[in-house]
Design a protein around this motif. Structure first.
Motif, PDB file in Angstrom:
ATOM      1  N   PHE A  29       0.878  -0.917   0.028  1.00 45.79           N
ATOM      2  CA  PHE A  29       0.471   0.022   0.157  1.00 45.79           C
ATOM      3  C   PHE A  29       1.097   1.169  -0.390  1.00 45.79           C
ATOM      4  N   LEU A  30       1.886   1.572   0.825  1.00 52.56           N
ATOM      5  CA  LEU A  30       2.859   2.411   0.746  1.00 52.56           C
ATOM      6  C   LEU A  30       3.185   2.631  -0.705  1.00 52.56           C
ATOM      7  N   GLU A  31       4.145   1.783  -0.725  1.00 54.83           N
ATOM      8  CA  GLU A  31       4.534   1.475  -2.279  1.00 54.83           C
ATOM      9  C   GLU A  31       3.886   2.323  -3.379  1.00 54.83           C
ATOM     10  N   VAL A  32       2.726   1.600  -3.509  1.00 50.54           N
ATOM     11  CA  VAL A  32       1.688   2.301  -4.971  1.00 50.54           C
ATOM     12  C   VAL A  32       1.484   3.700  -3.895  1.00 50.54           C
ATOM     13  N   ASP A  33       1.302   3.680  -2.458  1.00 50.70           N
ATOM     14  CA  ASP A  33       0.898   5.403  -2.296  1.00 50.70           C
ATOM     15  C   ASP A  33       2.328   6.573  -2.772  1.00 50.70           C
ATOM     16  N   HIS A  34       2.871   6.125  -2.372  1.00 53.40           N
ATOM     17  CA  HIS A  34       4.470   6.986  -2.723  1.00 53.40           C
ATOM     18  C   HIS A  34       3.926   6.741  -4.408  1.00 53.40           C
ATOM     19  N   GLU A  35       4.085   6.126  -4.914  1.00 52.12           N
ATOM     20  CA  GLU A  35       4.341   6.145  -6.569  1.00 52.12           C
ATOM     21  C   GLU A  35       2.921   7.165  -6.879  1.00 52.12           C
ATOM     22  N   VAL A  36       2.239   6.786  -6.318  1.00 53.57           N
ATOM     23  CA  VAL A  36       0.217   7.543  -7.528  1.00 53.57           C
ATOM     24  C   VAL A  36       0.210   8.103  -6.554  1.00 53.57           C
ATOM     25  N   LYS A  98      -3.669  -0.455  -9.424  1.00 51.49           N
ATOM     26  CA  LYS A  98      -1.973  -0.973  -8.894  1.00 51.49           C
ATOM     27  C   LYS A  98      -2.393  -1.955  -7.115  1.00 51.49           C
ATOM     28  N   PHE A  99      -3.135  -0.932  -6.599  1.00 52.97           N
ATOM     29  CA  PHE A  99      -3.751  -1.665  -5.749  1.00 52.97           C
ATOM     30  C   PHE A  99      -4.578  -2.663  -5.747  1.00 52.97           C
TER      31      PHE A  99
END
Length: 126
Positions: A29-36, A98-99
């Motif tokens: 979640f945190l990785e996708v949050d950062h990217e998006v 993505k998530f």
């Protein structure tokens, strides 16, 4: 005090969101949050600069899967520009593409406080 700064009298709007997902999906979640979200709002074509001063992510170890997102915006005007419903809908769709796991926004604290939260001061190590 040497090695620290203290600034007061600021008036920066604070956005505080609380999300939940299954603990095993927090890192993703945190990785996708950062990217998006982080980079999506930071690199928006609406501005020639990043419209928020910083973003912090807090994890609640007492409630596995709970994440707090804190933004300090440069101004309400910048925040509202990024908060456009079409921009937000596009970012949500991109995030959800993505998530692929269940998640929910459990609190939107700035809404609870009618956008009255502002950073007034900060004391920090330099």
């Amino acid at each position: 005090m040497q090695g620290y700064t203290f600034v007061k009298g600021e008036h920066y709007p604070v956005e505080h969101l609380v999300f939940e997902t299954a603990p095993e999906f927090v890192e993703e979640f945190l990785e996708v949050d950062h990217e998006v979200w982080t980079l999506g709002e930071a690199e928006s074509d609406l501005f020639d600069h990043i419209p928020f001063l910083y973003k912090e992510v807090w994890i609640n170890e007492n409630k596995p899967g709970e994440m707090h997102f804190i933004f300090i915006w440069e101004s309400m005007e910048s925040w509202k520009k990024v908060d456009d419903k079409d921009i937000q809908a596009a970012l949500i769709a991109r995030f959800e593409s993505k998530f692929k796991h269940p998640y929910k926004l459990t609190r939107c604290i700035q809404n609870e406080e009618n956008f009255g939260l502002h950073r007034y001061s900060r004391f920090e190590r330099i």
